[in-house]
Design an enzyme around this catalytic site. Structure first.
Site, short mmCIF file in Angstrom:
data_model
loop_
_atom_site.label_atom_id
_atom_site.label_comp_id
_atom_site.label_asym_id
_atom_site.label_seq_id
_atom_site.Cartn_x
_atom_site.Cartn_y
_atom_site.Cartn_z
N ALA A 73 -29.85 -17.75 -26.22
CA ALA A 73 -29.60 -16.32 -25.97
C ALA A 73 -30.16 -15.97 -24.60
CB ALA A 73 -30.29 -15.50 -27.05
N GLU A 120 -27.61 -23.53 -32.05
CA GLU A 120 -27.12 -22.88 -33.28
C GLU A 120 -25.60 -22.71 -33.25
OE1 GLU A 120 -30.04 -19.80 -32.58
OE2 GLU A 120 -30.94 -20.18 -34.53
N GLY A 166 -29.92 -20.45 -29.33
CA GLY A 166 -28.59 -20.03 -29.80
C GLY A 166 -27.50 -21.02 -29.42
N GLU A 190 -37.57 -21.57 -29.34
CA GLU A 190 -37.89 -20.15 -29.37
C GLU A 190 -39.38 -19.89 -29.49
OE1 GLU A 190 -35.36 -21.57 -31.00
OE2 GLU A 190 -33.60 -20.27 -30.99
#
Ligand code: CAA
Length: 258
Positions: free
Chosen positions: A65, A112, A109, A132
């Site tokens: 992200a 993911e 992300g 993260e």
């Protein structure tokens, strides 16, 4: 369709989505994600498309992200805005198969997103991670749930709690990745696999995707029952008649419903 953050093209019966924010290592923000989902909608509706590939560039599939965009978020901003995670399950709900072709970093992300795809084909320079924890947050788009299903608890804890990155070879050995190929051949290989799938009977491809995904969502008995019902339903398809007749007649099948 006009996009600012992705490139969209077709290669035969394959729809290709290329993340295109190279200066930011393909970091994901709401615009990137919305554009990806719009492209998926388009390919899903296009009868000429039988499979989809999502890729990045040689340095990064996606580095997660967009940290700058969310650095000052309050809890309310994150919760109410549902940052990048709104409609996040779109790849899963896409009934056509989606392959992640991953070179370079697939972090946060990005990892993911790759895991949400139906299959990951990795370049030998690929690096997967859920770092993260270094940012004072945790994976928020499926990392703590999909990673253990792919590689087990021990390696997931290791990756999420230490931010250790996992290389392509280990990722293949651990079950995260289907195939590893030389970096320069990644796209060709992913397109070849996608084309092979796109030339099978599309309803059967969709039945297989749906059935395999069931394995992650319910009990073994429910999954087996679902598979059996869908297996029996396949005998209602012309393509089953064609596939079996072709085998018996020692010729290549010519599936109608591609
Ligand atoms: N968000 C925003 N920008 C990012 C980014 C990200 N996730 N990752 C990289 N960039 C930007 C950098 O800021 C840098 O921009 P500038 O040139 O303008 O400074 C550019 O991309 C190149 O990055 P680096 O100079 O850092 O390149 P590097 O080769 O030295 O390192 C890297 C590459 C290891 C990927 C490193 O950039 C990095 O660690 N990135 C962050 C990875 C990360 O923490 N991801 C998780 C995000 S949170 C998340 O994803 C939550 C979730 O579950 C949804």
């Amino acid at each position: 369709m006009s996009f600012q953050n992705i490139l969209v093209e077709t290669r035969g019966r394959v729809g290709l989505i290329t993340l295109n924010r190279p200066k930011a290592m393909n970091a994901l923000n709401d615009q990137v994600v919305d554009e990806m989902w719009e492209a998926l909608d388009h390919f899903e509706a296009d009868e000429g498309i039988g499979a989809i590939v999502i890729t990045g560039n040689e340095k990064a599939f996606a580095a997660g992200a967009d940290i700058g965009a969310m650095a000052s978020f309050s809890h309310m901003d994150a919760y109410k805005g549902n940052y990048i995670t709104r409609n996040w399950e779109r790849v899963k709900t896409c009934r056509k198969p989606v392959i992640a072709a991953v070179a370079g970093f697939a972090l946060g992300g990005g990892c993911e997103l790759a895991m949400m795809c139906d299959m990951i084909i990795a370049a030998d320079n690929a690096k997967f991670g859920q770092p993260e924890i270094k940012l004072g947050i945790l994976p928020g788009s499926g990392g703590t749930q999909r990673l253990p299903r792919a590689i087990g608890k021990a390696k997931t804890m290791d990756m999420c709690l230490t931010a250790r990155l996992m290389g392509a070879e280990e990722a293949e050995r651990s079950g995260l990745v289907a195939r590893v190929v030389p970096t320069g051949k990644l796209l060709d290989e992913a397109l070849a696999v996608a084309t092979e799938i796109a030339n099978f009977s599309l309803p059967v491809v969709m039945m297989i995707k749906e059935s395999v995904n069931r394995a992650f969502e319910g009990s073994l008995n429910e999954g087996l029952l679902f598979e059996r019902r869908v297996f029996h339903a396949a005998f209602g398809l012309d393509d089953q008649k064609e596939g079996m007749a072709a085998f018996v007649e020692k010729r290549k099948p010519d599936f109608k419903h591609r």
